[in-house]
Motif scaffolding. Sequence first.
Motif, short mmCIF file in Angstrom:
data_model
loop_
_atom_site.label_atom_id
_atom_site.label_comp_id
_atom_site.label_asym_id
_atom_site.label_seq_id
_atom_site.Cartn_x
_atom_site.Cartn_y
_atom_site.Cartn_z
N ASN A 132 0.82 -1.21 0.00
CA ASN A 132 0.00 0.00 0.00
C ASN A 132 0.86 1.26 0.00
N LYS A 133 1.90 1.28 0.83
CA LYS A 133 2.78 2.46 0.90
C LYS A 133 3.53 2.66 -0.42
N ILE A 134 4.02 1.59 -1.03
CA ILE A 134 4.70 1.71 -2.31
C ILE A 134 3.76 2.36 -3.32
N LEU A 135 2.54 1.86 -3.39
CA LEU A 135 1.56 2.40 -4.33
C LEU A 135 1.27 3.86 -4.05
N ASN A 136 1.04 4.19 -2.79
CA ASN A 136 0.76 5.58 -2.43
C ASN A 136 1.92 6.51 -2.75
N TYR A 137 3.13 6.11 -2.39
CA TYR A 137 4.29 6.95 -2.68
C TYR A 137 4.52 7.08 -4.18
N ALA A 138 4.33 6.00 -4.91
CA ALA A 138 4.53 6.04 -6.36
C ALA A 138 3.52 6.97 -7.02
N LEU A 139 2.28 6.93 -6.59
CA LEU A 139 1.25 7.77 -7.21
C LEU A 139 1.35 9.22 -6.80
N SER A 140 1.85 9.47 -5.60
CA SER A 140 1.98 10.86 -5.14
C SER A 140 3.25 11.50 -5.64
#
Length: 145
Positions: A132-140
């Motif tokens: 979840n964090k990887i996805l959030n950081y990647a999208l932000s």
Amino acid sequence: ASAMRRVLDLDGTSVVGLGIRAICAEEARFIEAAGDRVTLFWAHEQETWDWDALRARLAGRRIYVTFDVDGLDSSLMPATGTPMPGGLGYHRALAIIRLAASVGTIVAADVVELSPIDGFHACDFTAAAIANKILNYALSGTARR
């Protein structure tokens, strides 16, 4: 046989490994021959890592994050094929991912080597939280907490 070894078969690619605890003699020879295409940040040296060097290595790059849960300390992640002490803590792992997202572009990612333990779900949740964090950081593109 390693996926990251196969990545290096492609021209113009490099690998940065963080939290590495052990390699075999064959890997050591390959890494030495690869020169600046392979950069390792050893787990036992994590308190003295050169974050500026890491930042420079990742800056402006397209980044594929492969997160092997056995890189986490075995007290945090016993549910893997090769649990070992001396690995990364959860917050250190997130700091690495935030750094990558803030200086480069995460274009893809995976989380691997979870080996669930029946009736013990903390490790499953930890792996899901990291994904979840990887996805959030990647999208932000920047660090969000």
